[in-house]
Enzyme design. Structure first.
Site, PDB file in Angstrom:
ATOM      1  N   GLY A 102       0.806  -1.222   0.000  1.00  0.00           N
ATOM      2  CA  GLY A 102       0.000   0.000   0.000  1.00  0.00           C
ATOM      3  C   GLY A 102       0.837   1.268   0.000  1.00  0.00           C
ATOM      4  N   GLY A 104       2.606   3.185   2.248  1.00  0.00           N
ATOM      5  CA  GLY A 104       3.963   3.248   2.793  1.00  0.00           C
ATOM      6  C   GLY A 104       4.926   2.444   1.932  1.00  0.00           C
ATOM      7  N   THR A 125      -3.837  -2.914  -0.484  1.00  0.00           N
ATOM      8  CA  THR A 125      -4.096  -2.502   0.910  1.00  0.00           C
ATOM      9  C   THR A 125      -5.596  -2.602   1.155  1.00  0.00           C
ATOM     10  OG1 THR A 125      -4.249  -0.632   2.435  1.00  0.00           O
ATOM     11  CG2 THR A 125      -4.035  -0.050   0.141  1.00  0.00           C
ATOM     12  N   ILE A 126      -5.971  -3.069   2.336  1.00  0.00           N
ATOM     13  CA  ILE A 126      -7.409  -3.153   2.615  1.00  0.00           C
ATOM     14  C   ILE A 126      -8.009  -1.758   2.781  1.00  0.00           C
ATOM     15  CG2 ILE A 126      -7.258  -5.445   3.694  1.00  0.00           C
ATOM     16  CD1 ILE A 126      -7.842  -3.926   6.412  1.00  0.00           C
ATOM     17  N   ASP A 127      -7.167  -0.737   3.028  1.00  0.00           N
ATOM     18  CA  ASP A 127      -7.684   0.610   3.324  1.00  0.00           C
ATOM     19  C   ASP A 127      -8.273   1.322   2.100  1.00  0.00           C
ATOM     20  OD1 ASP A 127      -6.652   0.049   5.776  1.00  0.00           O
ATOM     21  OD2 ASP A 127      -5.147   1.629   5.795  1.00  0.00           O
ATOM     22  N   ARG A 162     -30.448  -2.561  21.486  1.00  0.00           N
ATOM     23  CA  ARG A 162     -29.171  -1.888  21.710  1.00  0.00           C
ATOM     24  C   ARG A 162     -28.695  -1.176  20.441  1.00  0.00           C
ATOM     25  NH1 ARG A 162     -26.302  -6.888  24.885  1.00  0.00           N
ATOM     26  NH2 ARG A 162     -26.961  -6.264  26.965  1.00  0.00           N
ATOM     27  N   GLY A 170      -8.760   1.111   8.696  1.00  0.00           N
ATOM     28  CA  GLY A 170      -8.659   2.098   7.627  1.00  0.00           C
ATOM     29  C   GLY A 170      -7.715   3.246   7.952  1.00  0.00           C
ATOM     30  N   ARG A 247     -23.287  -0.630  23.067  1.00  0.00           N
ATOM     31  CA  ARG A 247     -22.158  -1.551  23.114  1.00  0.00           C
ATOM     32  C   ARG A 247     -21.211  -1.186  21.972  1.00  0.00           C
ATOM     33  NH1 ARG A 247     -24.314  -2.601  27.183  1.00  0.00           N
ATOM     34  NH2 ARG A 247     -24.817  -4.629  28.111  1.00  0.00           N
TER      35      ARG A 247
HETATM   36  O1  F6P Z   1      -2.969  -0.349   6.229  1.00  0.00           O
HETATM   37  C1  F6P Z   1      -3.655  -1.496   6.593  1.00  0.00           C
HETATM   38  C2  F6P Z   1      -3.934  -1.487   8.066  1.00  0.00           C
HETATM   39  O2  F6P Z   1      -4.583  -2.692   8.401  1.00  0.00           O
HETATM   40  C3  F6P Z   1      -4.741  -0.292   8.590  1.00  0.00           C
HETATM   41  O3  F6P Z   1      -6.114  -0.452   8.352  1.00  0.00           O
HETATM   42  C4  F6P Z   1      -4.346  -0.270  10.028  1.00  0.00           C
HETATM   43  O4  F6P Z   1      -4.506   1.007  10.589  1.00  0.00           O
HETATM   44  C5  F6P Z   1      -2.898  -0.658   9.963  1.00  0.00           C
HETATM   45  O5  F6P Z   1      -2.718  -1.426   8.797  1.00  0.00           O
HETATM   46  C6  F6P Z   1      -2.401  -1.483  11.135  1.00  0.00           C
HETATM   47  O6  F6P Z   1      -1.027  -1.608  11.015  1.00  0.00           O
HETATM   48  P1  F6P Z   1      -0.148  -2.746  11.708  1.00  0.00           P
HETATM   49  O7  F6P Z   1      -0.440  -4.037  11.002  1.00  0.00           O
HETATM   50  O8  F6P Z   1       1.252  -2.311  11.503  1.00  0.00           O
HETATM   51  O9  F6P Z   1      -0.575  -2.778  13.131  1.00  0.00           O
END
Ligand code: F6P
Length: 323
Positions: A102, A104, A125-127, A162, A170, A247
């Site tokens: 992704g 980075g 990336t899942i984001d 609830r 994300g 909750r």
């Molecule tokens: O970028 C993907 C992700 O899963 C984000 O949704 C989340 O904030 C981050 O990675 C978590 O990072 P790590 O796996 O380094 O804890």
């Protein structure tokens, strides 16, 4: 070109294995030797790789995670770290590297490309916050995991009248939250792109309660200023006004795991196969993604300097429907 390497970097995403398999088999078909690097850029700097044959990537596509392992490397952010990686690859006769990852990770790819080393990125990336691909690898599976959870939570929420705050992953991007809210029919959602006050959410919940709803779901993006913990604390002081008992469920890493669905297996396969072709066409320094249904390469210069926006039309629809 004779020898190439592939690595997975940053947060793992369902579908990475499909991409690895496609890269290895397409590469071999094109007469290349493909080396699998273990643990992302960390393995690249250590020369930690091995030659992958066709059979070694058999039976991996249906699994989540990445068979190569992943990492987030601080050392690779330094010039010295990248020089070391280039030196290791040159010693081994590796002429190019494909980086599946992704934001980075592709910033790392870009830095490597700027030092003159041939790189191709694969959008994963899942984001879904990476410019250059309408949808990135892993998003669809992660959304389905979140959706299944919301459907389950509705059962228990309705039984007890609830409201559930459901926090999804994300980082700084609200895409997963927005799409989960839309597909899950959430009563409200909270995303970092459009901050909303706890007071407004409380009013929306009270309205839902007064309209006679048996339960409510609020999808919250982890990167929002008001995350699930903050909202829960705030709401607990306003319980009388909201009506529903509250909750919170934080989905977290559950969303990143699990077997990739059809969409991510196909996307990983398409992106992986295309990445090899873009390498052979010497379109170095670019990211392979899917734009308007086409598999295309976008220069990494553009990718790292551009911001991906949330789909404005879906944002508008979500606001209208969450009532
Ligand atoms: O970028 C993907 C992700 O899963 C984000 O949704 C989340 O904030 C981050 O990675 C978590 O990072 P790590 O796996 O380094 O804890």
């Amino acid at each position: 070109m004779k020898r190439i390497a592939v690595l997975t970097s940053g947060g793992d995403a369902p579908g990475m294995n499909a991409a690895i398999r496609a890269i290895v088999r397409t590469g071999i078909e094109e007469g290349l030797e493909v080396f699998g690097v273990r643990h992302g850029f960390t393995g690249l700097m250590a020369g930690d790789w091995s030659l992958l044959e066709r059979r070694e990537v058999g039976g991996i596509m249906q699994h989540g995670g990445t068979v190569l392992g992943s990492a987030r490397s601080l050392e690779f952010k330094t010039e010295a770290g990248r020089k070391l990686a280039i030196q290791k690859m040159e010693q081994a006769g590796i002429e190019a590297v494909i980086v599946i990852g992704g934001n980075g990770s592709q910033t790392g790819s870009h830095a490597l490309a700027q030092m003159g080393f041939p790189v191709i990125g694969v959008a994963s990336t899942i984001d879904n916050d990476l410019y250059g691909s309408d949808i990135t690898l892993g998003v669809d599976t992660a959304l389905n995991v979140a959706l299944e959870t919301i459907d389950r939570l509705r059962n228990t929420a309705a039984s007890h009248q609830r409201a559930f705050l459901v926090e999804v992953m994300g980082r700084n991007c609200g895409y997963l939250a927005l799409m989960t809210a839309l597909a899950g029919g959430a009563e409200a959602f909270v995303i970092p792109e459009v901050e909303i006050s706890p007071e407004t959410i409380a009013t929306e919940l009270a309205d839902a309660y007064n309209r006679g709803k048996s339960h409510a779901i609020v999808v919250v993006a982890e990167g929002s200023q008001n995350n699930a913990a903050a909202l829960l604390e705030h709401f607990q002081q306003h319980h009388e006004r909201i009506g529903f008992k509250l909750r919170a469920t934080i989905l977290g890493y559950v969303q990143r795991g699990g077997n990739p669905g059809v969409f991510d297996r196909i996307l990983g396969t398409e992106l992986g196969a295309a990445a090899v072709q873009f390498l052979l066409n010497r379109q170095f320094g670019s990211l392979v993604g899917r734009l308007s249904g086409e598999i295309v390469a976008t220069p990494l210069d553009v990718v790292v300097s551009s911001q991906k926006e949330l789909p404005a039309n879906l944002l508008k629809i979500a606001r209208t429907l969450a009532q």
